[in-house]
Design an enzyme around this catalytic site. Sequence first.
Site, PDB file in Angstrom:
ATOM      1  N   HIS A  27     -24.265  61.080  63.188  1.00  0.00           N
ATOM      2  CA  HIS A  27     -23.058  61.792  62.717  1.00  0.00           C
ATOM      3  C   HIS A  27     -21.844  61.455  63.591  1.00  0.00           C
ATOM      4  O   HIS A  27     -21.217  62.348  64.174  1.00  0.00           O
ATOM      5  CB  HIS A  27     -23.310  63.307  62.688  1.00  0.00           C
ATOM      6  CG  HIS A  27     -22.370  64.045  61.771  1.00  0.00           C
ATOM      7  ND1 HIS A  27     -22.739  65.107  61.005  1.00  0.00           N
ATOM      8  CD2 HIS A  27     -21.045  63.862  61.510  1.00  0.00           C
ATOM      9  CE1 HIS A  27     -21.704  65.565  60.311  1.00  0.00           C
ATOM     10  NE2 HIS A  27     -20.651  64.809  60.608  1.00  0.00           N
ATOM     11  N   ARG A  79     -22.560  64.092  53.775  1.00  0.00           N
ATOM     12  CA  ARG A  79     -23.423  65.153  54.277  1.00  0.00           C
ATOM     13  C   ARG A  79     -24.879  64.824  53.936  1.00  0.00           C
ATOM     14  O   ARG A  79     -25.156  64.256  52.869  1.00  0.00           O
ATOM     15  CB  ARG A  79     -23.061  66.497  53.632  1.00  0.00           C
ATOM     16  CG  ARG A  79     -21.798  67.138  54.195  1.00  0.00           C
ATOM     17  CD  ARG A  79     -21.964  67.611  55.631  1.00  0.00           C
ATOM     18  NE  ARG A  79     -20.761  68.214  56.169  1.00  0.00           N
ATOM     19  CZ  ARG A  79     -19.828  67.565  56.873  1.00  0.00           C
ATOM     20  NH1 ARG A  79     -19.956  66.275  57.121  1.00  0.00           N
ATOM     21  NH2 ARG A  79     -18.781  68.201  57.343  1.00  0.00           N
TER      22      ARG A  79
HETATM   23  P1  NDP Z   1     -11.400  65.405  50.127  1.00  0.00           P
HETATM   24  O1  NDP Z   1     -11.535  66.823  49.733  1.00  0.00           O
HETATM   25  O2  NDP Z   1     -10.052  64.893  50.504  1.00  0.00           O
HETATM   26  O3  NDP Z   1     -11.937  64.468  48.945  1.00  0.00           O
HETATM   27  C1  NDP Z   1     -13.049  64.770  48.190  1.00  0.00           C
HETATM   28  C2  NDP Z   1     -13.199  63.760  47.072  1.00  0.00           C
HETATM   29  O4  NDP Z   1     -14.450  63.983  46.401  1.00  0.00           O
HETATM   30  C3  NDP Z   1     -12.099  63.859  46.014  1.00  0.00           C
HETATM   31  O5  NDP Z   1     -11.742  62.586  45.551  1.00  0.00           O
HETATM   32  C4  NDP Z   1     -12.785  64.655  44.892  1.00  0.00           C
HETATM   33  O6  NDP Z   1     -12.295  64.371  43.590  1.00  0.00           O
HETATM   34  C5  NDP Z   1     -14.199  64.116  44.998  1.00  0.00           C
HETATM   35  N1  NDP Z   1     -15.150  65.070  44.402  1.00  0.00           N
HETATM   36  C6  NDP Z   1     -15.392  66.356  44.734  1.00  0.00           C
HETATM   37  N2  NDP Z   1     -16.327  66.900  43.925  1.00  0.00           N
HETATM   38  C7  NDP Z   1     -16.661  65.918  43.039  1.00  0.00           C
HETATM   39  C8  NDP Z   1     -17.541  65.861  41.929  1.00  0.00           C
HETATM   40  N3  NDP Z   1     -18.277  66.920  41.544  1.00  0.00           N
HETATM   41  N4  NDP Z   1     -17.630  64.704  41.252  1.00  0.00           N
HETATM   42  C9  NDP Z   1     -16.886  63.627  41.596  1.00  0.00           C
HETATM   43  N5  NDP Z   1     -16.015  63.615  42.647  1.00  0.00           N
HETATM   44  C10 NDP Z   1     -15.908  64.750  43.351  1.00  0.00           C
HETATM   45  O7  NDP Z   1     -12.447  65.172  51.307  1.00  0.00           O
HETATM   46  P2  NDP Z   1     -12.324  64.166  52.544  1.00  0.00           P
HETATM   47  O8  NDP Z   1     -12.089  62.798  52.016  1.00  0.00           O
HETATM   48  O9  NDP Z   1     -11.388  64.694  53.561  1.00  0.00           O
HETATM   49  O10 NDP Z   1     -13.803  64.302  53.181  1.00  0.00           O
HETATM   50  C11 NDP Z   1     -14.962  64.015  52.433  1.00  0.00           C
HETATM   51  C12 NDP Z   1     -16.203  64.453  53.202  1.00  0.00           C
HETATM   52  O11 NDP Z   1     -16.499  63.552  54.265  1.00  0.00           O
HETATM   53  C13 NDP Z   1     -16.120  65.800  53.926  1.00  0.00           C
HETATM   54  O12 NDP Z   1     -16.290  66.871  53.024  1.00  0.00           O
HETATM   55  C14 NDP Z   1     -17.231  65.697  54.940  1.00  0.00           C
HETATM   56  O13 NDP Z   1     -18.425  66.214  54.391  1.00  0.00           O
HETATM   57  C15 NDP Z   1     -17.387  64.198  55.167  1.00  0.00           C
HETATM   58  N6  NDP Z   1     -17.053  63.803  56.541  1.00  0.00           N
HETATM   59  C16 NDP Z   1     -18.001  63.142  57.300  1.00  0.00           C
HETATM   60  C17 NDP Z   1     -17.706  62.731  58.577  1.00  0.00           C
HETATM   61  C18 NDP Z   1     -18.694  61.977  59.398  1.00  0.00           C
HETATM   62  O14 NDP Z   1     -18.462  61.738  60.591  1.00  0.00           O
HETATM   63  N7  NDP Z   1     -19.799  61.536  58.859  1.00  0.00           N
HETATM   64  C19 NDP Z   1     -16.392  62.989  59.185  1.00  0.00           C
HETATM   65  C20 NDP Z   1     -15.466  63.646  58.310  1.00  0.00           C
HETATM   66  C21 NDP Z   1     -15.805  64.049  57.046  1.00  0.00           C
HETATM   67  P3  NDP Z   1     -10.767  64.715  43.176  1.00  0.00           P
HETATM   68  O15 NDP Z   1      -9.946  63.679  43.919  1.00  0.00           O
HETATM   69  O16 NDP Z   1     -10.750  64.507  41.720  1.00  0.00           O
HETATM   70  O17 NDP Z   1     -10.498  66.121  43.639  1.00  0.00           O
HETATM   71  C1  OXD Z   2     -16.235  66.535  59.406  1.00  0.00           C
HETATM   72  C2  OXD Z   2     -17.377  65.962  60.103  1.00  0.00           C
HETATM   73  O1  OXD Z   2     -16.414  67.080  58.316  1.00  0.00           O
HETATM   74  O2  OXD Z   2     -17.275  65.725  61.319  1.00  0.00           O
HETATM   75  O3  OXD Z   2     -15.116  66.441  59.937  1.00  0.00           O
HETATM   76  O4  OXD Z   2     -18.414  65.706  59.496  1.00  0.00           O
END
Ligand code: NDP
Ligand code: OXD
Length: 308
Positions: free
Chosen positions: A271, A223
């Site tokens: 994006h 993000r």
């Molecule tokens: P998940 O919820 O599956 O994974 C999040 C990860 O981040 C977990 O490993 C979690 O740790 C870690 N995390 C969360 N908070 C912290 C913290 N404070 N410190 C350290 N690690 C942390 O999310 P996804 O993998 O499904 O998606 C990640 C992000 O990707 C989405 O939220 C979205 O913003 C972005 N995205 C972007 C897209 C694009 O086109 N650019 C498309 C899709 C998504 P733990 O495993 O310990 O819980």
């Molecule tokens: C998502 C994205 O969060 O598109 O799926 O960024």
Amino acid sequence: MSIVIISDRDPKAWLSALKSKATEVEVSVYPEVRDKSKVDYALVWNYPHGVLTEFPNLKVVASMGAGVDHILSDPELPKDVLVTRVVDVQLGIDMAEFVLAVVLSHLRNLLLHKGTEPGKQWQPRPYLRISDPKIGIMGMGILGNRVAEKLKSAGFNVIGWARTQRSNRDFGIFSGKEELNSFLSEIHILVCLLPLTPVTENILNKDLFSKLPRNAFVINVARGKHLVEKDLLEYLDNGHLSGAALDVFRTEPLPEDHPFWEHPKVHVTPHIASVSRPASVVGQVLENYRRLQKDQPLGNTVEVAKGY
Ligand code: NDP
Ligand code: OXD
């Protein structure tokens, strides 16, 4: 009971994908909703905050994508709704392919040879090999794991950073604030795949950049609000960072006069790292809708208190 779509993404594609799979389900597109009291399920993306209060019987707010920051940042999010998100195999595949493509382009300088330099310069540069950099992924969730596996299978040395501790057979995983500096000190390419939460907002700042080895490269596919833009520009311009590939921005679309567009060390994409396609994800939307009608537990729910 019925579904309402409230989104700045093309609602027609979602409407027709839902209708093609479930003719019996009533679906409307905000603001054209005949009876708001019948709506118990909202399918949303970047919706105007506050509008969910118009639906007195709302039970579920479903994100059209993986991220839920656009929902959890709504100060008027009704207290007792369940929030769900997309977990889709194809989303992980697309993200992994995108990051691999960016990393390879960085290694072979393809992002630098993009024609923004003055004149038509024939300027071969030394390049890196797959065995050279260590790649660090911040956020080892659904997407981070897919990216790590893809990079690993391409021959890269990969480590990850997450909130909670765990072990992984294939890559070292650092966790928590205590291990962040050790993680950063080892990596030459940083990939941000964290969810946006109050804790992770602005995490890509000059303090963090200063902990990376000189010449590190930053990829943000999570993000825009993870990144302090002026700190990135400072660390690119003072030579500490070799470049950045950015897919997400604080303001989207990226304003025309934004310095990232013209910066020689920044590669901008709009994006598109991984976009959930209606046809691929409406199955899970409808499955949750049916479970809601039968009072059964829903899939892919988000822990609101945790923030992701
Ligand atoms: P998940 O919820 O599956 O994974 C999040 C990860 O981040 C977990 O490993 C979690 O740790 C870690 N995390 C969360 N908070 C912290 C913290 N404070 N410190 C350290 N690690 C942390 O999310 P996804 O993998 O499904 O998606 C990640 C992000 O990707 C989405 O939220 C979205 O913003 C972005 N995205 C972007 C897209 C694009 O086109 N650019 C498309 C899709 C998504 P733990 O495993 O310990 O819980
Ligand atoms: C998502 C994205 O969060 O598109 O799926 O960024």
